[in-house]
Design a protein around this motif. Structure first.
Motif, PDB file in Angstrom:
ATOM      1  N   PHE A 162       0.744  -1.195   0.096  1.00 22.14           N
ATOM      2  CA  PHE A 162       0.081  -0.096  -0.069  1.00 22.14           C
ATOM      3  C   PHE A 162       0.821   1.210  -0.181  1.00 22.14           C
ATOM      4  N   PHE A 163       0.347   2.292  -0.316  1.00 17.75           N
ATOM      5  CA  PHE A 163       0.940   3.696  -0.596  1.00 17.75           C
ATOM      6  C   PHE A 163       0.610   4.618   0.759  1.00 17.75           C
ATOM      7  N   PRO A 164       1.089   4.672   1.787  1.00 15.42           N
ATOM      8  CA  PRO A 164       0.674   5.366   2.906  1.00 15.42           C
ATOM      9  C   PRO A 164       0.820   6.925   2.593  1.00 15.42           C
ATOM     10  N   GLU A 165       1.346   7.538   1.555  1.00 17.58           N
ATOM     11  CA  GLU A 165       0.970   8.805   1.247  1.00 17.58           C
ATOM     12  C   GLU A 165      -0.479   9.153   0.888  1.00 17.58           C
ATOM     13  N   GLY A 166      -1.195   8.083   0.373  1.00 18.22           N
ATOM     14  CA  GLY A 166      -2.753   8.420   0.175  1.00 18.22           C
ATOM     15  C   GLY A 166      -3.131   9.061  -1.046  1.00 18.22           C
ATOM     16  N   THR A 167      -1.917   9.291  -1.801  1.00 12.62           N
ATOM     17  CA  THR A 167      -2.089  10.190  -3.461  1.00 12.62           C
ATOM     18  C   THR A 167      -0.990   9.908  -3.910  1.00 12.62           C
ATOM     19  N   SER A 168      -1.010  10.187  -5.327  1.00 10.05           N
ATOM     20  CA  SER A 168       0.323  10.091  -6.038  1.00 10.05           C
ATOM     21  C   SER A 168       0.897  11.690  -6.355  1.00 10.05           C
ATOM     22  N   THR A 169       2.182  11.535  -6.529  1.00  7.75           N
ATOM     23  CA  THR A 169       2.746  12.944  -6.531  1.00  7.75           C
ATOM     24  C   THR A 169       3.331  13.152  -8.045  1.00  7.75           C
ATOM     25  N   ASP A 170       4.205  14.052  -7.928  1.00  6.98           N
ATOM     26  CA  ASP A 170       4.869  14.647  -9.246  1.00  6.98           C
ATOM     27  C   ASP A 170       6.170  13.933  -9.626  1.00  6.98           C
ATOM     28  N   ALA A 171       6.511  12.967  -8.880  1.00 12.16           N
ATOM     29  CA  ALA A 171       7.915  12.069  -8.960  1.00 12.16           C
ATOM     30  C   ALA A 171       8.819  12.632  -8.293  1.00 12.16           C
ATOM     31  N   THR A 172       8.738  14.054  -8.060  1.00 13.93           N
ATOM     32  CA  THR A 172      10.143  14.898  -7.272  1.00 13.93           C
ATOM     33  C   THR A 172       9.841  15.036  -5.615  1.00 13.93           C
ATOM     34  N   ARG A 173       8.832  14.100  -5.096  1.00 18.54           N
ATOM     35  CA  ARG A 173       8.794  14.338  -3.646  1.00 18.54           C
ATOM     36  C   ARG A 173       8.312  13.154  -2.957  1.00 18.54           C
ATOM     37  N   VAL A 174       8.464  12.929  -1.691  1.00 15.08           N
ATOM     38  CA  VAL A 174       7.862  11.879  -0.929  1.00 15.08           C
ATOM     39  C   VAL A 174       6.972  12.914  -0.012  1.00 15.08           C
ATOM     40  N   LEU A 175       5.549  12.599   0.205  1.00 12.92           N
ATOM     41  CA  LEU A 175       4.891  13.336   1.037  1.00 12.92           C
ATOM     42  C   LEU A 175       4.713  12.332   2.482  1.00 12.92           C
ATOM     43  N   PRO A 176       4.160  13.155   3.660  1.00 14.12           N
ATOM     44  CA  PRO A 176       4.038  12.642   4.873  1.00 14.12           C
ATOM     45  C   PRO A 176       3.219  11.172   4.727  1.00 14.12           C
ATOM     46  N   PHE A 177       3.619  10.235   5.517  1.00 16.73           N
ATOM     47  CA  PHE A 177       3.104   8.539   5.504  1.00 16.73           C
ATOM     48  C   PHE A 177       1.908   8.933   6.398  1.00 16.73           C
ATOM     49  N   LYS A 178       0.483   8.504   6.058  1.00 18.86           N
ATOM     50  CA  LYS A 178      -0.560   8.412   7.009  1.00 18.86           C
ATOM     51  C   LYS A 178      -0.301   6.953   7.588  1.00 18.86           C
ATOM     52  N   PRO A 179      -0.695   6.878   8.906  1.00 17.03           N
ATOM     53  CA  PRO A 179      -0.441   6.034   9.585  1.00 17.03           C
ATOM     54  C   PRO A 179      -1.615   4.913   9.724  1.00 17.03           C
TER      55      PRO A 179
END
Length: 286
Positions: A162-179
């Motif tokens: 699973f992807f803890p960010e909860g959404t996709s990004t622009d491929a240049t960053r990592v978003l906070p992981f939702k627990p």
């Protein structure tokens, strides 16, 4: 200040005649591979399901073959490093693109965890159902039932992803992981035996293209993004780093585990980005 998700999308690259030819050739090959593989998978499941139930000893190999071959057709270089987890548990990764589905299936036989809306998407929903995706609803009333599904699949030996960010990004960053989804691993039946393996996914754009070339986020439509990817004269690279698995029992709660995985994935992403900027060191294809 404008948030990153509201930034302008990368400018569309004029495709020209050559681009449309590549779209036609790659599109036909990729479509034939994916949907031909889907038909074969469904036929195999007719035998596999009555014999093995939740267990899938045959069909994941077919999914892995299809996903690896997809990168050959697209001519996107695929590399991976790090050891695959052998313990029971799940894999978590950052999320940048629809290409993540191919990338993460290409190296390891896993089952995705996805929001329930995906099940109704034409084409993608059919593929997700056939390959054993676990669908979840963002509804507190469903939490108990979803936890039971998680436990059943994990205890059957499935490696969930699973992807803890909860959404996709622009491929240049990592978003906070939702627990949120990490909570299932702290049940009495799972905590002592489950492991989590963080994975960093990094996309390197084609030469002279926007660094966000492979990113798929916000209100981007799937169709145009697919066309641009198919049309690219020269392609870039997707790189996976499998980090050391960690035991769930070594963490006090879901928030600590999510924060740890985020730190590891983010650190891997940063290092790969630095490598790309300084000197592109060839990595062994795996």
């Amino acid at each position: 200040m404008t948030g990153w998700a509201e930034q302008e999308y990368p400018p569309r690259v004029p495709m020209g005649l050559g681009g449309w030819i590549r779209v036609a050739v790659r599109g036909l090959l990729l479509g034939g591979l994916v949907f031909g593989g889907l038909i074969l998978l469904l036929l195999i499941r007719l035998i596999e399901k009555p014999i093995f139930g939740l267990r899938r000893p045959w069909t994941p190999w077919l999914t892995q073959f299809v996903c690896r071959t997809a990168f050959v057709i697209l001519q996107i270089k695929f590399t991976a490093s790090g050891s695959l987890m052998t313990e029971r548990g799940a894999v978590v990764a950052n999320h940048s693109s629809w290409l993540d589905i191919f990338a993460l299936n290409a190296r390891k036989r896993i089952y995705f965890v996805s929001k329930s809306e995906v099940a109704s998407w034409p084409g993608i929903g059919w593929l997700a159902k056939a390959t054993g995706t676990v669908f979840i609803k963002r509804d507190p009333k469903e939490a108990r039932a979803q936890k039971q599904v998680f436990e059943a699949r994990l205890l059957a030996g499935h490696k969930l992803l699973f992807f803890p960010e909860g959404t996709s990004t622009d491929a240049t960053r990592v978003l906070p992981f939702k627990p949120t989804l990490f909570a299932a691993f702290f049940s009495d039946d799972l905590r002592d035996d489950m492991y989590i393996q963080p994975v960093t996914v990094m996309y390197h754009a084609p030469k002279d293209q926007d660094p966000r070339f492979y990113g798929w986020w916000g209100d981007m439509d799937f169709g145009p993004h697919l066309l641009v990817t198919l049309a690219a004269r020269t392609q870039g690279q997707v790189e996976l780093v499998y980090h050391t698995p960690v035991a769930v029992r070594d963490f006090a709660n879901r928030k600590e585990l999510a924060a740890y995985c985020e730190t590891v994935v983010r650190g891997g992403h940063r290092l790969l980005a630095q490598d790309a900027k300084s000197a592109k060191i060839p990595r062994s294809t795996s």
